[in-house]
Design an enzyme around this catalytic site. Structure first.
Site, mmCIF file in Angstrom:
data_model
loop_
_atom_site.group_PDB
_atom_site.id
_atom_site.type_symbol
_atom_site.label_atom_id
_atom_site.label_comp_id
_atom_site.label_asym_id
_atom_site.label_seq_id
_atom_site.Cartn_x
_atom_site.Cartn_y
_atom_site.Cartn_z
ATOM 1 N N GLU A 1 8.195 10.362 9.880
ATOM 2 C CA GLU A 1 7.246 11.208 9.939
ATOM 3 C C GLU A 1 5.801 10.304 9.809
ATOM 4 O OE1 GLU A 1 6.630 14.820 10.177
ATOM 5 O OE2 GLU A 1 4.945 13.741 10.671
ATOM 6 N N LYS B 1 5.640 2.055 12.829
ATOM 7 C CA LYS B 1 5.383 2.433 14.452
ATOM 8 C C LYS B 1 5.992 1.102 15.208
ATOM 9 C CE LYS B 1 0.727 1.503 14.067
ATOM 10 N NZ LYS B 1 0.857 1.141 12.633
ATOM 11 N N THR C 1 0.772 -1.167 0.022
ATOM 12 C CA THR C 1 -0.034 0.067 -0.041
ATOM 13 C C THR C 1 0.958 1.254 0.095
ATOM 14 O OG1 THR C 1 -1.628 -1.180 1.337
ATOM 15 C CG2 THR C 1 -1.785 1.180 1.437
ATOM 16 N N VAL C 2 1.737 1.466 0.926
ATOM 17 C CA VAL C 2 2.341 2.646 1.090
ATOM 18 C C VAL C 2 3.572 2.526 0.134
ATOM 19 C CG1 VAL C 2 3.779 4.094 2.506
ATOM 20 C CG2 VAL C 2 1.977 2.693 3.548
ATOM 21 N N LYS D 1 1.879 4.941 18.947
ATOM 22 C CA LYS D 1 1.990 6.265 18.360
ATOM 23 C C LYS D 1 2.273 7.282 19.341
ATOM 24 C CE LYS D 1 -0.747 4.954 14.413
ATOM 25 N NZ LYS D 1 -2.361 4.988 13.877
ATOM 26 N N GLY E 1 -3.690 5.491 4.459
ATOM 27 C CA GLY E 1 -4.024 5.293 3.298
ATOM 28 C C GLY E 1 -2.587 5.541 2.285
HETATM 29 N N1 LIG Z 1 -1.405 1.248 4.934
HETATM 30 C C1 LIG Z 1 -1.328 2.388 5.586
HETATM 31 O O1 LIG Z 1 -2.087 3.320 5.324
HETATM 32 C C2 LIG Z 1 -0.236 2.621 6.648
HETATM 33 C C3 LIG Z 1 -0.193 3.958 7.175
HETATM 34 C C4 LIG Z 1 0.653 4.398 8.300
HETATM 35 C C5 LIG Z 1 1.804 3.317 8.393
HETATM 36 N N2 LIG Z 1 1.957 2.248 7.561
HETATM 37 C C6 LIG Z 1 2.866 1.455 8.035
HETATM 38 O O2 LIG Z 1 3.588 1.266 6.734
HETATM 39 C C7 LIG Z 1 4.365 0.041 6.783
HETATM 40 C C8 LIG Z 1 3.864 -0.718 5.396
HETATM 41 O O3 LIG Z 1 2.397 -0.901 5.500
HETATM 42 P P1 LIG Z 1 1.509 -1.354 3.809
HETATM 43 O O4 LIG Z 1 0.200 -1.025 4.217
HETATM 44 O O5 LIG Z 1 2.106 -0.796 2.805
HETATM 45 O O6 LIG Z 1 2.056 -2.765 4.120
HETATM 46 P P2 LIG Z 1 1.506 -3.942 2.906
HETATM 47 O O7 LIG Z 1 0.541 -3.285 1.830
HETATM 48 O O8 LIG Z 1 1.094 -5.022 3.559
HETATM 49 O O9 LIG Z 1 2.874 -4.082 2.206
HETATM 50 C C9 LIG Z 1 4.134 -4.760 2.692
HETATM 51 C C10 LIG Z 1 5.126 -4.810 1.640
HETATM 52 O O10 LIG Z 1 6.102 -5.631 2.077
HETATM 53 C C11 LIG Z 1 6.665 -6.680 1.198
HETATM 54 N N3 LIG Z 1 7.095 -7.414 2.344
HETATM 55 C C12 LIG Z 1 6.555 -8.102 3.688
HETATM 56 N N4 LIG Z 1 7.307 -8.863 3.987
HETATM 57 C C13 LIG Z 1 8.528 -8.886 3.375
HETATM 58 C C14 LIG Z 1 9.653 -9.997 3.373
HETATM 59 N N5 LIG Z 1 9.640 -10.601 4.418
HETATM 60 N N6 LIG Z 1 10.639 -9.737 2.444
HETATM 61 C C15 LIG Z 1 10.529 -8.936 1.489
HETATM 62 N N7 LIG Z 1 9.459 -8.152 1.152
HETATM 63 C C16 LIG Z 1 8.452 -8.182 2.271
HETATM 64 C C17 LIG Z 1 5.385 -6.959 0.693
HETATM 65 O O11 LIG Z 1 5.851 -7.882 -0.561
HETATM 66 P P3 LIG Z 1 4.419 -8.323 -1.543
HETATM 67 O O12 LIG Z 1 3.780 -7.157 -2.321
HETATM 68 O O13 LIG Z 1 5.210 -9.332 -2.324
HETATM 69 O O14 LIG Z 1 3.442 -9.033 -0.443
HETATM 70 C C18 LIG Z 1 4.638 -5.890 0.426
HETATM 71 O O15 LIG Z 1 5.188 -5.113 -0.851
HETATM 72 C C19 LIG Z 1 3.714 -0.761 7.796
HETATM 73 O O16 LIG Z 1 4.698 -0.465 9.161
HETATM 74 C C20 LIG Z 1 2.601 -0.036 8.473
HETATM 75 O O17 LIG Z 1 2.284 0.139 9.741
HETATM 76 C C21 LIG Z 1 0.934 2.046 6.854
#
Ligand SMILES: NC(=O)c1ccc[n+]([C@@H]2O[C@H](COP(=O)([O-])OP(=O)(O)OC[C@H]3O[C@@H](n4cnc5c(N)ncnc54)[C@H](OP(=O)(O)O)[C@@H]3O)[C@@H](O)[C@H]2O)c1
Length: 329
Positions: free
Chosen positions: A129, A105, A15-16, A205, A300
């Protein structure tokens, strides 16, 4: 003036990470014009290389961490999530001399001080941030704008899922279970919502914000989620002209830094009462600056990626200045 090329290694492209690639692709020329840095996403680490990813150059994708961490990147962005793998990769990135930007976080709650110490020792930056309140620039405000002020109190609606549920309970007269089911159907709550609705996400947080705002370790920590908030509690508050919000507060009480994350009844005139649905907000009460209110989207793809990108651009500008310095002397 030619923009300085800054190479980015991206750990995670979900997502991010996907949002970041999109923002860099769309804004690369404008960032170069405004900030004098040309951002290139050099390599991207993922788990599943065959997953379809829109707007991503598949030639940059790898499942081998070394192909990102040993590629001589200036900045490594960690958006994998979780603690163990992310922590291991961030330590390697810092050791290699790259600055790190993370949105994680949970990683900061577990290893934040250690990673900050490693980054300082290696002379690189660790920025985060996006880890608190997504797009809302409250980390930078506390670290920079308010660094020389005294913070008396900090309070916020830090968990979008809980706020979404409480808003539906208030505005659509739903029970907790009905509102949770709606939040899950719309993607605002995980299948296992405990981290959010039991208050732990908000406390993680708050701990990050409190570490920036106060020169003290927490002496008291109180966490209560919203599972026990009933429809009657919300409607009684409405009848009194009040609202129920999940509020995280950090303040010094009796000489002790006290952190509380709990359901709280607020008068409608309170700034946090106006925060609806999945939005986040923080009120900072500072000695000199007075009361400041920060609000916006806490999660998001693009809101979160915008905060990650802001950190990347700030680091990139510093790298560009450092590279130019010897030439000027
Ligand atoms: N989503 C939000 O709105 C949001 C908001 C604030 C903070 N965050 C933080 O941002 C971070 C990422 O969140 P997200 O929602 O983007 O997560 P996500 O959609 O689950 O994406 C995670 C990514 O990391 C890859 N990945 C996971 N484990 C891995 C591993 N062992 N080796 C290599 N690649 C790996 C996944 O690969 P694949 O694509 O191949 O599965 C995917 O591309 C988290 O710490 C979350 O708390 C997210």
């Amino acid at each position: 003036m030619n923009a300085e090329r800054i190479r980015i290694g991206l750990l995670g492209c979900g997502t991010v990470g996907g949002g970041l690639v999109r923002l860099v692709t769309q804004n690369r020329d404008r960032i170069a014009r405004r900030s004098g840095v040309d951002l290139e996403i050099a390599r991207i680490l993922v788990r599943n290389p065959t997953r379809r990813r829109v707007e991503i150059d598949h030639a940059k994708i790898t499942t081998r961490p070394g192909e990102v961490l040993d590629a001589g990147c200036d900045v490594v962005v960690e958006v994998i999530g979780g603690v163990d793998t992310a922590g291991h990769l961030v330590r390697r990135a810092i050791a290699s001399g790259a600055s790190v930007v993370t949105a994680n976080k949970a990683l900061l709650a577990a290893w934040g001080s250690e990673l900050a110490a490693r980054a300082a020792e290696r002379g690189v930056r660790l920025e985060f941030e996006a880890s608190v309140c997504g797009a809302v620039p409250v980390v930078r405000a506390l670290r920079e704008s308010l660094a020389s002020d005294t913070i008396h109190r900090l309070s916020g609606v830090l968990n979008g899922t809980s706020n979404f549920i409480l808003t539906l309970m208030e505005e659509e007269a739903m029970s907790f279970d009905e509102a949770l089911a709606r939040a899950q159907a719309l993607g605002f709550a995980e299948a296992d919502p405990s981290l959010d609705v039991d208050g732990h996400d908000a406390m993680q947080k708050l701990m990050i914000l409190a570490s920036l705002a106060f020169d003290a370790e927490p002496g008291r920590v109180i966490v209560e989620g919203i599972r026990d908030v009933g429809r009657n509690d919300v409607s009684r508050a409405t009848d009194r002209g009040e609202v129920v919000r999940h509020v995280a507060t950090a303040e010094i009480t009796g000489g002790v830094l006290t952190l509380t994350a709990a359901p709280t009844t607020l008068p409608r005139s309170h700034p946090l009462a106006s925060v609806r649905l999945e939005n986040n907000a923080v009120v900072v009460e500072a000695a000199a600056a007075g009361t400041l209110f920060f609000a916006g989207k806490g999660a998001g793809a693009l809101p979160t990626a915008s905060a990650v990108l802001a950190d990347v651009v700030q680091i990139a500008r510093k790298i560009a200045r450092d590279r130019a310095a010897p030439k000027a002397s």
